[in-house]
Scaffold this motif. Structure first.
Motif, PDB file in Angstrom:
ATOM      1  N   ARG A   1       0.830  -1.204   0.000  1.00  0.00           N
ATOM      2  CA  ARG A   1       0.000   0.000   0.000  1.00  0.00           C
ATOM      3  C   ARG A   1       0.866   1.256   0.000  1.00  0.00           C
ATOM      4  O   ARG A   1       0.592   2.219  -0.718  1.00  0.00           O
TER       5      ARG A   1
ATOM      6  N   LEU B   1       0.991   4.342  -2.749  1.00  0.00           N
ATOM      7  CA  LEU B   1       0.722   5.723  -2.338  1.00  0.00           C
ATOM      8  C   LEU B   1       1.893   6.645  -2.664  1.00  0.00           C
ATOM      9  O   LEU B   1       1.697   7.802  -3.058  1.00  0.00           O
TER      10      LEU B   1
ATOM     11  N   GLU C   1       1.913   9.993  -4.921  1.00  0.00           N
ATOM     12  CA  GLU C   1       2.353  11.296  -4.426  1.00  0.00           C
ATOM     13  C   GLU C   1       3.548  11.846  -5.206  1.00  0.00           C
ATOM     14  O   GLU C   1       3.583  13.038  -5.548  1.00  0.00           O
TER      15      GLU C   1
ATOM     16  N   HIS D   1      -3.387  -2.208  -5.695  1.00  0.00           N
ATOM     17  CA  HIS D   1      -3.643  -0.873  -5.138  1.00  0.00           C
ATOM     18  C   HIS D   1      -3.660   0.185  -6.237  1.00  0.00           C
ATOM     19  O   HIS D   1      -4.436   1.151  -6.172  1.00  0.00           O
TER      20      HIS D   1
ATOM     21  N   LEU E   1      -6.941   5.574  -5.902  1.00  0.00           N
ATOM     22  CA  LEU E   1      -6.093   6.031  -4.806  1.00  0.00           C
ATOM     23  C   LEU E   1      -6.527   7.430  -4.382  1.00  0.00           C
ATOM     24  O   LEU E   1      -7.081   8.185  -5.188  1.00  0.00           O
ATOM     25  N   PRO E   2      -6.300   7.803  -3.133  1.00  0.00           N
ATOM     26  CA  PRO E   2      -6.698   9.144  -2.686  1.00  0.00           C
ATOM     27  C   PRO E   2      -5.958  10.228  -3.458  1.00  0.00           C
ATOM     28  O   PRO E   2      -4.784  10.060  -3.821  1.00  0.00           O
ATOM     29  N   GLU E   3      -6.641  11.331  -3.719  1.00  0.00           N
ATOM     30  CA  GLU E   3      -6.007  12.430  -4.441  1.00  0.00           C
ATOM     31  C   GLU E   3      -4.836  13.006  -3.652  1.00  0.00           C
ATOM     32  O   GLU E   3      -3.845  13.444  -4.224  1.00  0.00           O
ATOM     33  N   SER E   4      -4.966  13.014  -2.342  1.00  0.00           N
ATOM     34  CA  SER E   4      -3.879  13.484  -1.487  1.00  0.00           C
ATOM     35  C   SER E   4      -3.510  12.361  -0.517  1.00  0.00           C
ATOM     36  O   SER E   4      -4.155  12.186   0.523  1.00  0.00           O
ATOM     37  N   PRO E   5      -2.475  11.581  -0.855  1.00  0.00           N
ATOM     38  CA  PRO E   5      -2.130  10.424  -0.025  1.00  0.00           C
ATOM     39  C   PRO E   5      -1.287  10.761   1.200  1.00  0.00           C
ATOM     40  O   PRO E   5      -0.899   9.865   1.943  1.00  0.00           O
TER      41      PRO E   5
ATOM     42  N   GLU F   1      -2.453   9.350   4.698  1.00  0.00           N
ATOM     43  CA  GLU F   1      -2.336   7.899   4.841  1.00  0.00           C
ATOM     44  C   GLU F   1      -0.875   7.468   4.885  1.00  0.00           C
ATOM     45  O   GLU F   1      -0.509   6.547   5.625  1.00  0.00           O
TER      46      GLU F   1
END
Length: 410
Positions: free
Chosen positions: A207, A211, A215, A240, A245-249, A252
């Motif tokens: 993960r 991420l 980023e 993953h 995925l989150p726009e701003s990792p 996390e």
């Protein structure tokens, strides 16, 4: 995102390839074997195609620095290492490095040769190099915190036993390195049966690397990124990347980089033991002055003898042995300072490591005798063994005090 067929246009490789498209950026994942000349050739061959404008590798800053400067471990201020409580991490890193060195000597191939090839090729072609793995120290800490306390001793004694063994590295261990890295090869036997170990060792890092790609190589920044990672991480990291995925990792990533704090129980335990021992002394003196002094003497002798004997096992300087004998009974009643710190400090003063010790450290620790021969690694042994001796002395003397009080009350 989508899984594309662009990998078919690339040269054939010995390891698996997967190419994903996220927005305007393609990510080609190459699964490598960490002990394989073929994997290193695959990396060079792919980078030389000119298809990629960035290279991401399964290394953290610390391991990249160690690769670029193999003697970096020996350049640390040892006193600060002990003062900051990093001796265990440094010793573990040395042990893992020793395991790697033994594999290199036995197989003729340096583990991680494909990562070294990626670093060299990226530098030669002036390509951005992105380090996507989590810091090895953080991973070790999260492993330590994640496994139940009763498994920690067997886990890390197994680690030390495997890296300090006189025997050749088993062929099956070398084969494991073709799927994962040194950490995974060392702990694989435990990880296969322990979810608590598998999570920080494998799942979290899968993960984390996805991420970090999101980023540091977000869609649109580069056209085509070559991602080089162990074959054992290809499936998890790829899954993953396939999922949103989150726009701003950042948040996390920070949570995956955090070192879990010790439980309140473990933080309070040393103080509780100190309080119980002092209460035991007080009860002894209240009953009988002779009994009180007997308890104090037993505490002093058991703590001092076991701690001093431990430093003798580390071949410490005689002054270190004497200092540890007198310091251990006192430091055991003061949780803010340990017998190991005192022993290591005296050893450093009496036998200051020479330039040669630092320059040969990496090679010396690859063999059992080298840990005692090299002044740097021997000081680490003095610290660890004195700490263990003092801990054993505390528990044994504590039970002796309880037994004496119980016996005198009956």
């Amino acid at each position: 995102m989508s899984l594309t067929d662009t990998a078919s246009a690339l040269p054939a490789t010995s390891g698996p390839l997967k190419t994903f498209t996220i927005g305007d950026t393609r990510y080609t994942l190459l699964g490598t074997a960490h002990v394989s000349a073929e994997s290193a050739d695959d990396v060079r061959k792919l980078i030389d195609t000119g298809e990629f404008d960035a290279v991401a590798i399964e290394l953290c800053d610390a391991r990249h620095h160690s690769m670029a400067n193999p003697d970096a471990m020996g350049e640390q201020d040892l006193f600060q290492v002990f003062k900051q409580g990093k001796a265990g991490m440094v010793a573990a890193s040395l042990a893992l490095g020793a395991f790697q060195q033994r594999i290199a000597e036995q197989s003729g191939i340096q583990p991680g040769a494909e990562m070294r090839a990626a670093v060299e090729e990226a530098k030669r072609l002036d390509l951005p190099l992105v380090l996507i793995d989590r810091d090895v120290g953080i991973t070790l800490k999260r492993i330590y915190r994640n496994v139940p306390w009763w498994q920690r001793f067997s886990l890390f004694s197994g680690l030390l036993g495997s890296v300090l063994s006189r025997q050749d590295v088993a062929q099956e261990d070398i084969e494991k390195l073709k799927e994962g890295d040194i950490l995974e090869a060392t702990f694989s036997e435990f990880a296969a049966e322990s979810e608590a170990l598998y999570t920080p060792l494998i799942r979290e890092r899968d993960r984390y690397m996805a991420l970090r790609l999101a980023e540091d190589t977000p869609p649109g920044r580069y056209q085509h990124v070559l991602v080089i990672l162990g074959a054992g991480h290809l499936k998890g990291t790829g899954e993953h990347l396939e999922a949103p995925l989150p726009e701003s990792p950042t948040a996390e990533l920070a949570s995956l980089e955090a070192s879990p704090p010790p439980s309140k129980l473990w933080k309070m335990l040393p103080w509780a033991i100190t309080a119980l021992v002092l209460i035991g002394f007080a009860i002894g003196f209240s009953r009988n002055t002779e009994l009180g002094w007997q308890l104090v003497l037993e505490w002093f002798l058991i703590n001092g003898v076991l701690s001093a004997a431990a430093t003798i096992a580390a071949l410490a300087h005689p002054v270190t042995v004497i200092a540890t004998f007198f310091a251990a009974p006192l430091t055991s009643l003061n949780p803010t300072i340990g017998a190991g710190f005192v022993a290591a400090g005296v050893e450093l003063f009496m036998r200051k490591p020479k330039v040669r010790d630092f320059s040969t450290l990496r090679h010396d620790v690859a063999h059992l005798k080298g840990w005692w021969k090299n002044r740097v690694s021997r000081t680490l042994l003095v610290f660890m063994l004195a700490t263990l001796g003092s801990a054993a002395g505390t528990w044994i003397a504590g039970f002796r005090i309880a037994g004496a009080l119980f016996g005198s009350a009956s």
